[in-house]
Scaffold this active site. Sequence first.
Site, PDB file in Angstrom:
ATOM      1  CB  THR A 286      -0.928  -0.016   1.236  1.00  0.00           C
ATOM      2  OG1 THR A 286      -1.815  -1.122   1.104  1.00  0.00           O
ATOM      3  CG2 THR A 286      -1.742   1.245   1.361  1.00  0.00           C
TER       4      THR A 286
ATOM      5  CB  SER B   9       2.574  -7.935   1.256  1.00  0.00           C
ATOM      6  OG  SER B   9       1.398  -7.947   2.022  1.00  0.00           O
TER       7      SER B   9
ATOM      8  CB  THR C  97       0.651  -3.661   6.381  1.00  0.00           C
ATOM      9  OG1 THR C  97      -0.621  -3.566   5.738  1.00  0.00           O
ATOM     10  CG2 THR C  97       1.333  -2.307   6.380  1.00  0.00           C
ATOM     11  CG  ASP C  98      -2.645  -7.396   3.707  1.00  0.00           C
ATOM     12  OD1 ASP C  98      -2.936  -6.584   4.606  1.00  0.00           O
ATOM     13  OD2 ASP C  98      -3.321  -7.529   2.678  1.00  0.00           O
TER      14      ASP C  98
HETATM   15  N1  GLU Z   1      -3.027  -3.313   3.745  1.00  0.00           N
HETATM   16  C1  GLU Z   1      -1.984  -3.811   2.923  1.00  0.00           C
HETATM   17  C2  GLU Z   1      -0.809  -2.817   2.918  1.00  0.00           C
HETATM   18  O1  GLU Z   1      -0.867  -1.954   3.735  1.00  0.00           O
HETATM   19  C3  GLU Z   1      -2.503  -4.215   1.593  1.00  0.00           C
HETATM   20  C4  GLU Z   1      -1.549  -4.465   0.507  1.00  0.00           C
HETATM   21  C5  GLU Z   1      -0.356  -5.332   0.838  1.00  0.00           C
HETATM   22  O2  GLU Z   1      -0.248  -5.940   1.905  1.00  0.00           O
HETATM   23  O3  GLU Z   1       0.518  -5.369  -0.037  1.00  0.00           O
HETATM   24  O4  GLU Z   1       0.172  -2.834   2.235  1.00  0.00           O
END
Ligand code: GLU
Length: 329
Positions: A17, A61, A94-95
């Site tokens: 993200t 991710s 973050t995932d």
């Molecule tokens: N919420 C995740 C992020 O903050 C979604 C996308 C991911 O994990 O790549 O990155």
Amino acid sequence: MTDIALPTVAVVATGGTIAMTIDPVTHAPVPALSGADLVAAAPGLDMLARIAVTEFSNIPSAEMGPDLWPSLTRTIEGLLADPGIAGVVVLHGTDTLDTTAYFLDLTLRSDKPVVVIGAQRNASDPDSDGARNLLGAVRQILTPGAASLGVTVTLNHAINAAREVRKTHTHNVETFHSGETGYLGTIDEDRVVLRRAPLRRQTLPLPERLATVAIVAMYAGADGGQIRHAAESGVDGIVVAALGMGNVNAALLAAIESAIAGGVSVIVATKLENGRALPVYGFPGGGSTLKAAGAVFADDLTPDKARVLALLALPVTRDRDALQAYFDR
Ligand code: GLU
């Protein structure tokens, strides 16, 4: 103008993200920005350090995993071997950020600081947290005492040990927590405060081939079919996301017994946020019956992190006690 005397910090961009903007057609966040774009957009970063950017990937991710982790480790190890590089910031979705951070923590050999960051709000959001987290990570790397902490996950001012951290909220910027073990420190306005060092760290060799390991959940009424399917597909190991202290039902116990008899290593992890999986209960499927069947217990690792450790430990040994020792460290 960047001062030539400033220290150099490497940034390795993988996506997430933090690197997404809103697509004008679909109105949904999609990968758009490079690591260089993100570095250029972080206000005041050029006053802190010279930044050397590596564009590793630009993926959500959910696409990060065993196919890319070894090459990510080698890329970062190569950067850390340069005496001119003070440390590395990894930009990541973050995932699965906590899982990648743990893989790096288990495989990187350098003592230099490595900080994995991301953002909960995409770069089109006027309130995006990406630049702030990038500045915090660089400040952490340049703080005296930041070395030898292992890989940390540092977002929203909180410094977490890779082994202990987990994502806890779907969209709040305050999402990464270390449960009852707590933060290692904080990125405060005036300075970076380091409070403690993680004691439960280990380094494993990066094997030529990672093990293949599935995760299967225990749930009400589970019949063991997914365990049998995983075992028949030829995996080296199965992590069972178990209830409570590490319990399953009688049907899963039977499937686990036959998987172990077939040469599959079974690791029992708890789905719960705090506490260790332990072989305590004696009913069929209770932890002590899983231990008697030959299962390994994953301590307080999440099922995802237990799998990461298994990917690296199973190529070293398939002996139950030797495997257990890796999870006990
Ligand atoms: N919420 C995740 C992020 O903050 C979604 C996308 C991911 O994990 O790549 O990155």
